[in-house]
Design an enzyme around this catalytic site. Structure first.
Site, PDB file in Angstrom:
ATOM      1  CG  HIS A 293      -2.292   0.632   0.864  1.00  0.00           C
ATOM      2  ND1 HIS A 293      -3.434   0.418   1.612  1.00  0.00           N
ATOM      3  CD2 HIS A 293      -2.673   1.472  -0.126  1.00  0.00           C
ATOM      4  CE1 HIS A 293      -4.442   1.095   1.099  1.00  0.00           C
ATOM      5  NE2 HIS A 293      -4.010   1.748   0.051  1.00  0.00           N
TER       6      HIS A 293
ATOM      7  CG  ASP B  90      -6.343  -0.559   4.562  1.00  0.00           C
ATOM      8  OD1 ASP B  90      -6.183  -1.622   5.187  1.00  0.00           O
ATOM      9  OD2 ASP B  90      -5.401   0.067   4.054  1.00  0.00           O
TER      10      ASP B  90
ATOM     11  CG  HIS C 154      -4.153  -2.251   8.671  1.00  0.00           C
ATOM     12  ND1 HIS C 154      -4.319  -3.199   7.694  1.00  0.00           N
ATOM     13  CD2 HIS C 154      -3.777  -2.914   9.793  1.00  0.00           C
ATOM     14  CE1 HIS C 154      -4.062  -4.411   8.199  1.00  0.00           C
ATOM     15  NE2 HIS C 154      -3.730  -4.258   9.472  1.00  0.00           N
TER      16      HIS C 154
ATOM     17  CG  ASP D 231      -2.427   1.968   5.441  1.00  0.00           C
ATOM     18  OD1 ASP D 231      -2.058   1.166   6.316  1.00  0.00           O
ATOM     19  OD2 ASP D 231      -2.855   1.606   4.332  1.00  0.00           O
TER      20      ASP D 231
ATOM     21  CG  HIS E 192       2.661  -1.851   4.394  1.00  0.00           C
ATOM     22  ND1 HIS E 192       1.939  -3.017   4.269  1.00  0.00           N
ATOM     23  CD2 HIS E 192       3.170  -1.880   5.642  1.00  0.00           C
ATOM     24  CE1 HIS E 192       1.992  -3.707   5.396  1.00  0.00           C
ATOM     25  NE2 HIS E 192       2.742  -3.034   6.234  1.00  0.00           N
TER      26      HIS E 192
ATOM     27  CG  ASP F 264      -4.910  -3.260   2.103  1.00  0.00           C
ATOM     28  OD1 ASP F 264      -5.007  -4.492   1.918  1.00  0.00           O
ATOM     29  OD2 ASP F 264      -3.953  -2.738   2.713  1.00  0.00           O
TER      30      ASP F 264
ATOM     31  CG  ASP G  79      -5.490  -5.311   4.870  1.00  0.00           C
ATOM     32  OD1 ASP G  79      -6.327  -4.406   4.881  1.00  0.00           O
ATOM     33  OD2 ASP G  79      -4.289  -5.111   5.160  1.00  0.00           O
TER      34      ASP G  79
ATOM     35  CD  GLU H 270      -0.325  -4.338   1.420  1.00  0.00           C
ATOM     36  OE1 GLU H 270       0.192  -5.478   1.440  1.00  0.00           O
ATOM     37  OE2 GLU H 270       0.248  -3.331   1.847  1.00  0.00           O
TER      38      GLU H 270
END
Length: 300
Positions: free
Chosen positions: A100, A123, A125, A127, A140, A227, A229, A272
């Site tokens: 990412h 996402d 997360h 980030d 990332h 992302d 994830d 990702e």
């Protein structure tokens, strides 16, 4: 989405991620029949190939709190130029990753063409780390912070300008893991964060309605940074930093279908995908399925 022609760019970046294999993400997504799927929907699709990225073994890691900083900046500058060129040619930039940290370059290439870019960050997360707050030093985990103007000057100033986006034009969706420093930044600048609590409590349809209203108000373009994830690991196992309890496959289709119906999205990246950690290319196939929903594919 209208039938704006699409330009695909691969970013085989694994310098920002602590686990090897994500550099093969663009190839895995292409192998999952991305181009033929989009062409079947009536789009003109060109594949511009991959941005060249050095392997971690061939370069110096640099400082542990900002691993591979110099190389990440270099390749993101190249990506920003490639993306900017696509926008200038009135084509839709679709960037495949890759970790990412590549979003720093994608957004830098896009945002220079808009007065007020909106941003959907899909996402697990936030980030939102910087070199000072990151527990790992993996970049990332820093691209949204950098795009908002926080962090090391070399990351913040990719493309020779900063910030790329304003906090009021950004929404985060599916968040379920934030470091302490990220929590502080999010609160300080008033970011709109739809955690999994909001997704569970409100339902994804309402979350998307609110999110699209935010990024569609006062903006002249919207970038999607997705992302894989963000999805639950059961549906997208081939990611480097999976977090249980994520958005389902079907909910994600709904999200992308609603984005398509909104006609707001002007650029996108899907990141990702790590084939080494995947099962029979399942996560890359999920990426292609979601991309097809973004570009208007429907069940009926």
């Amino acid at each position: 989405m209208n039938k704006q022609p699409i330009s695909v760019i691969g970013m085989p970046m694994d310098l920002g991620q602590g686990r090897r294999g994500v550099d093969m993400g663009p190839s895995a997504i292409r192998y999952a029949k991305l181009q033929s799927t989009l062409e079947a929907l009536g789009f003109d699709v060109e594949d511009l190939g991959n941005i060249e990225v050095p392997s971690p073994e061939s370069i110096d890691i640099g400082e542990n709190h900002l691993k591979f900083l110099s190389a990440i900046c270099d390749v993101n500058e190249h990506l920003a130029k490639a993306v900017s060129n696509v926008v200038e040619r009135k084509r839709f930039p679709l960037v495949l990753g890759g970790d990412h940290s590549m979003a720093i370059g994608t957004i830098a290439g896009v945002a220079k063409h808009y007065e007020n870019l909106g941003l959907i960050w899909y996402d697990a997360h936030g980030d939102l780390n910087t070199g000072d707050t990151s527990p790992s030093g993996n970049i990332h985990g820093m691209p949204l912070a950098a795009s908002l103007g926080f962090g090391h000057p070399s990351l913040v100033n990719i493309g020779n300008y900063s910030p790329k986006v304003k906090p009021g034009n950004v929404v985060l969706i599916g968040i379920r893991e934030l470091d302490k420093g990220e929590q502080e930044i999010a609160r300080e600048i008033g970011l709109k964060v739809f955690t999994m609590h909001e997704v569970d409590r409100l339902g994804l349809a309402r979350v998307m309605e609110e999110a699209l209203s935010i990024v569609g108000t006062g903006t002249d373009g919207v970038h999607l940074s997705l992302d894989l994830d963000g999805l639950d690991p059961k549906d997208a196992p081939g990611v480097g930093t999976p977090v249980a309890g994520g958005i389902t496959y079907r909910e994600s289709h709904l999200a992308l279908e609603m984005m398509s119906e909104s006609k707001l999205i002007t650029s996108a990246e899907f990141v990702e995908v790590n084939p080494i950690l995947d099962r029979e290319n399942m996560t890359a196939e999920v990426a292609v399925a979601l991309i097809s929903s973004l570009f208007g594919k429907k069940i009926l």
